[in-house]
Design an enzyme around this catalytic site. Sequence first.
Site, PDB file in Angstrom:
ATOM      1  NE  ARG A  68      41.085  51.591  55.843  1.00  0.00           N
ATOM      2  CZ  ARG A  68      41.708  50.591  55.275  1.00  0.00           C
ATOM      3  NH1 ARG A  68      42.395  49.728  56.024  1.00  0.00           N
ATOM      4  NH2 ARG A  68      41.666  50.417  53.966  1.00  0.00           N
TER       5      ARG A  68
ATOM      6  CG  ASN B 222      39.253  49.750  50.920  1.00  0.00           C
ATOM      7  OD1 ASN B 222      38.404  50.071  51.744  1.00  0.00           O
ATOM      8  ND2 ASN B 222      40.281  50.523  50.621  1.00  0.00           N
TER       9      ASN B 222
END
Lengths: 432, 432
Positions: free
Chosen positions: A230, A237
């Site tokens: 990822r 985020n």
Amino acid sequence: METFVREKKIIFAMMGLPARGKSYISTKIVCYISWLGFNAKLFNIGKYRRDSYGTKDCNAEFFDPANKQAVEARKKCSIKALQDLVKFLKNGGDVAVYDGTNTNVERRKMVADLLKQELGENHTLIWIESICNDDVIIENNIRSSKLTSPDYEGVDPEIAIQDFKKRIEQYKKVYQEISTELDGEDVSFIKLSNVTKKIVMNQITGYVECKLVSFLMNLHITPHTIYLVRHGESMNNAERKLGGDPELSERGKRYLPKLKQFFDDEKDTGAVNEKTKLFTSTLRRSVETANVIDIGARPASFKILDELDAGVCDNMTMDEVEKKYPDEWKARATDKLKYRFPMGESYIDLVHRIEPIIFAIEKCTEPVIVVSHTAVLRCIYGYFMKRPLKEIPHIEIPLETVIKLNPDAYYNREERFNVEINEKCKTLQDIS
Amino acid sequence: METFVREKKIIFAMMGLPARGKSYISTKIVCYISWLGFNAKLFNIGKYRRDSYGTKDCNAEFFDPANKQAVEARKKCSIKALQDLVKFLKNGGDVAVYDGTNTNVERRKMVADLLKQELGENHTLIWIESICNDDVIIENNIRSSKLTSPDYEGVDPEIAIQDFKKRIEQYKKVYQEISTELDGEDVSFIKLSNVTKKIVMNQITGYVECKLVSFLMNLHITPHTIYLVRHGESMNNAERKLGGDPELSERGKRYLPKLKQFFDDEKDTGAVNEKTKLFTSTLRRSVETANVIDIGARPASFKILDELDAGVCDNMTMDEVEKKYPDEWKARATDKLKYRFPMGESYIDLVHRIEPIIFAIEKCTEPVIVVSHTAVLRCIYGYFMKRPLKEIPHIEIPLETVIKLNPDAYYNREERFNVEINEKCKTLQDIS
């Protein structure tokens, strides 16, 4: 394209001598077709035989075509498996895989007749024959999969191999390759020789069938490692916002040298090399992350690896979504797999979008590194680790964690590394 | 997935006796591969022959393998075409199709050797053989395409047919089907029998190759009509806003009964029937429009037929885009084909997205109606009407106009109907 298949039920029926990789191929087909969102199921005749007759008296003699009683017993199992297959298709199943040797025309005609009687015109039967005349591959097949078969539990490996070779000889006595001459001009089949070196197709057309052929063309049996990575933490985020095209956060940037180090170490052990493929999306957080991985080749960016499109909710926080679109929020919570953001995508859409990447990974015989986003990595992980489609939207893909997959058809091995603190961590299997 | 192909140049080389549909297949391959965004080009040996030697003395004797002088002349043309093909691939070409009979092993070896010498390891040569043993199909092929060939300009049709049949006999004298026995274990080929009833593949793998096989599996030679229908005017159209999921405007709603009438009339003439497929997108303006078309079956809605995603510019007017994102506006004006809206799509993305619909339409032998959006319809129109990719973003798809396509490989016929005023209007060909 979901509705294309609904017009007709599809049965892929395997055929071939023992140790020709039929079960490997069957398992792969069911995984792939299920992952596309179809209701698909495997019916393995061998399993029915073991369930009915156990494994005690199933040495090579049991497979002698002159052994009338055993022939009858095995035929019964084939029919039982086929009846269950029909039941499955009548009760909402889309695609069934019928895994057995189906050695001769008579047996294949029986299968075709029973299906026609039960399902009428509302089905397509496609035979998939696996042929192998390479003794090395056959011997490898026996050693790698038959020794662990319940049929030989507790049997000395060398004795088991000898017995299994005898079993193959028994089948050879009656084996008839499929052909238009024997099985009729209109029989649909896909004949695979020496894995997929040569492929012969007769009367194959249709959406799912074409997809399957493309899929089979990319199959091979050389194990290779897949790394799922990822991207580093992004500004969105950090602010708990969906999607967007933000840059990496401070934390994300701090992570990059550690990720570089992880792959430098993998290079040192030979786990990755200059032939390793590195795929990423077109979004900044993912490209920036992929760029630090120093394996020689530049990362290849693909739009189809971009994150799930959150449509009108893009760049919003979860709280904002809940407030602004309370109905959407509820719908998503009810069925996260099929839920499609207004003007955006669902997980099902995503699966169809990233399919070419699955083919590309399947095709590689060298390691592959995929740097992408949570939802995309969930779909890729779900395919290779054979997770039911409905679990895919809930698979954990944490930040700063590299997932290393060593997939094959029968079992899956996964390792997870927390790159931030430089240690191995628990896998999903460990947790569940 | 653009970069997959760049690793290696691909040559699809045709082979087969005359009148086996090689040129039809070649043309289709080039259309399809170009439409996917690859730089693809056709090199037809027959054209080189005509350019060099004219068509005056090319009766069947010219094709007699005992006619040494003519054999040498024809070989020269093959080499000239191949040299041009190499030049094309060295100068930015991705995929080349080499269309000729390539009748025997010796000739095929010459082609392979020349390519290896010129391109080294950086290429994949795949033979595509078209076999036909159905005399009816062959006779039809001769009548439908060879009579219009420049080779027989001004020749009496029956004499031309007799001569062409003699030409085929000349080729048969030296013809050798491709096989691993003759051409070697490692030769890559796709062998098509009686169009695509039976397909044999040897050593075929790779992204473009898989796509091509899927494409070929859906090909047939039954002509069928395709209707392209843009949805009725939407609220966003009326306000000159991009995308969104608006309902139909008043004008859009007024249009629906007229559209219904148009297809009722088509039903009366037998142009559409209850087997006609009706595809639409998942967006309201398109579903509402498709719903009025009363051909029996309900419309099938596909997400992949949704309009080009304008990303952050969705629901904005053009003026707003120009003001808020002046750089984006300029970039789009410079290259509308490749321009990708931030968080949205480009025309190239769209082409890849809608590809399964192209396969589905190709596969149908019955009429197909597609109700969708400007950009999507441009891509579909561009594929069937063989427009260069760079023209696609500029193709006119007006409101209240039904476009009726009667496509085949060699020419394209299009009719446009202004349903609002109930009359035939000018086609793009008429205008240009």
